[in-house]
Design an enzyme around this catalytic site. Structure first.
Site, PDB file in Angstrom:
ATOM      1  N   ASN A   6       0.867  -1.174   0.000  1.00 19.66           N
ATOM      2  CA  ASN A   6       0.000   0.000   0.000  1.00 19.66           C
ATOM      3  C   ASN A   6       0.908   1.230   0.000  1.00 19.66           C
ATOM      4  O   ASN A   6       1.467   1.588   1.032  1.00 19.66           O
ATOM      5  CB  ASN A   6      -0.900  -0.037   1.245  1.00 19.66           C
ATOM      6  N   LEU A   7       1.040   1.861  -1.159  1.00 21.47           N
ATOM      7  CA  LEU A   7       1.988   2.981  -1.264  1.00 21.47           C
ATOM      8  C   LEU A   7       1.418   4.274  -0.688  1.00 21.47           C
ATOM      9  O   LEU A   7       2.144   5.262  -0.561  1.00 21.47           O
ATOM     10  CB  LEU A   7       2.424   3.166  -2.727  1.00 21.47           C
ATOM     11  N   LYS A   8       0.130   4.258  -0.346  1.00 14.52           N
ATOM     12  CA  LYS A   8      -0.516   5.437   0.269  1.00 14.52           C
ATOM     13  C   LYS A   8      -0.247   6.681  -0.585  1.00 14.52           C
ATOM     14  O   LYS A   8      -0.252   6.591  -1.811  1.00 14.52           O
ATOM     15  CB  LYS A   8      -0.065   5.593   1.728  1.00 14.52           C
ATOM     16  N   HIS A  89      -9.863   0.989   4.197  1.00 13.16           N
ATOM     17  CA  HIS A  89      -8.627   1.246   4.946  1.00 13.16           C
ATOM     18  C   HIS A  89      -8.903   2.264   6.055  1.00 13.16           C
ATOM     19  O   HIS A  89      -9.652   3.218   5.864  1.00 13.16           O
ATOM     20  CB  HIS A  89      -7.532   1.759   4.014  1.00 13.16           C
ATOM     21  N   GLU A 156      -6.049  -5.028  10.104  1.00 12.01           N
ATOM     22  CA  GLU A 156      -5.019  -4.033  10.394  1.00 12.01           C
ATOM     23  C   GLU A 156      -5.387  -3.248  11.648  1.00 12.01           C
ATOM     24  O   GLU A 156      -6.127  -2.244  11.560  1.00 12.01           O
ATOM     25  CB  GLU A 156      -4.890  -3.051   9.228  1.00 12.01           C
ATOM     26  N   GLY A 162       1.852   2.014  10.997  1.00 13.77           N
ATOM     27  CA  GLY A 162       2.824   3.099  10.930  1.00 13.77           C
ATOM     28  C   GLY A 162       3.468   3.441  12.267  1.00 13.77           C
ATOM     29  O   GLY A 162       4.100   4.483  12.405  1.00 13.77           O
ATOM     30  N   SER A 192       2.715  -2.286  10.525  1.00 17.26           N
ATOM     31  CA  SER A 192       4.150  -2.326  10.816  1.00 17.26           C
ATOM     32  C   SER A 192       4.802  -3.658  10.460  1.00 17.26           C
ATOM     33  O   SER A 192       5.693  -4.138  11.170  1.00 17.26           O
ATOM     34  CB  SER A 192       4.421  -1.960  12.285  1.00 17.26           C
TER      35      SER A 192
HETATM   36  P1  PGA Z   1       2.329   0.210   7.817  1.00 14.12           P
HETATM   37  O1  PGA Z   1       0.935   0.464   7.071  1.00 14.12           O
HETATM   38  O2  PGA Z   1       2.930  -1.019   7.221  1.00 14.12           O
HETATM   39  O3  PGA Z   1       3.131   1.452   7.534  1.00 14.12           O
HETATM   40  O4  PGA Z   1       2.029   0.046   9.254  1.00 14.12           O
HETATM   41  C1  PGA Z   1       0.074  -0.609   6.810  1.00 14.12           C
HETATM   42  C2  PGA Z   1      -1.187  -0.119   6.157  1.00 14.12           C
HETATM   43  O5  PGA Z   1      -1.706   0.941   6.536  1.00 14.12           O
HETATM   44  O6  PGA Z   1      -1.734  -0.776   5.241  1.00 14.12           O
END
Ligand code: PGA
Length: 230
Positions: A6-8, A89, A156, A162, A192
């Protein structure tokens, strides 16, 4: 396993093109015989090339096209052959204010198109501390068709996203085993996930894959993480 990036809100069209080149060059038959790789770039960075991974959309509006300012419909995604989407999400729920009702409409639209849906659920820290995680997750699943054949569920926990605070293997296994009683869909863990914990997480029996944010943003890091998955 399913390994999803997920590159956000990271990567431009140019940098994602480079990302694709690196991934395509490194995703050999050995990896692809074991894993399915999904990558969700920002919409404006969607790439027209042929890829060894499935390119998905982080977001869409449940429409073909129309008067939905700022949104992206099926017609635009179709130009990039997108048939895989993220829905629910926590950042879209919490920061962008997506309601359960909108999320359910997105689900129904994606289902009507036969798209692969990676449906994200997860509790915040307060719910976790109260010990209400399972009830909360069950409520997030109430409005969607858990028998949909192209469904993937990503658990999640918001407190793990994050933050570097990955859920323990025991928690992941307990929650995914609970979700398994509700659906046959592949079950992913996200929050994470990184190069150091992927080996352990990928060996949790109930875990069919991972959804990775931060540790997937550099193509080399994501490739290294894929290579560590069991
Ligand atoms: P993260 O994000 O790996 O930076 O914790 C995961 C996500 O939000 O899909």
């Amino acid at each position: 396993m399913i390994l999803a990036a997920n590159l956000k809100c990271n990567h431009t069209r140019a940098s994602f093109e480079r990302y694709c080149e690196i991934l395509n060059a490194n995703l050999g038959d050995e990896i692809l015989s074991k894993h399915e790789i999904l990558v969700f770039p920002p919409s404006v960075a969607l790439n027209l090339g042929n890829h060894k991974f499935i390119q998905g959309a982080q977001n869409f509006y449940p429409c073909q096209n129309g008067s939905f300012t700022g949104e992206i419909g099926k017609e635009m995604l179709g130009e990039f052959d997108i048939s895989c989407v993220l829905i629910g999400h926590s950042e879209r729920r919490e920061i962008l204010g997506e309601s359960d009702e909108l999320i359910a409409r997105k689900f129904e639209f994606a289902k009507s198109q036969g798209w692969k849906i990676v449906f994200c659920i997860g509790e915040n820290e307060a719910v976790y501390k109260e010990g209400k995680t399972k009830d909360f997750l069950a409520s997030q699943l109430e409005k969607i068709d858990l028998d949909y054949q192209n469904l993937v569920i990503a658990y999640e926990p918001i407190w793990a996203i994050g933050t570097g605070n990955t859920a323990t293997s025991a928690i992941i296994d307990e929650i995914l085993s609970f979700l398994r009683t509700k659906t046959k869909a592949p079950l992913l863990y996200g929050g994470s996930v990184n190069l150091k914990n992927i080996a352990e997480i990928s060996q949790i029996p109930s875990c069919d894959g991972v959804l990775v944010g931060t540790a997937s943003w550099e193509a080399e890091n994501f490739i290294n993480l894929i290579k560590e998955a069991k």
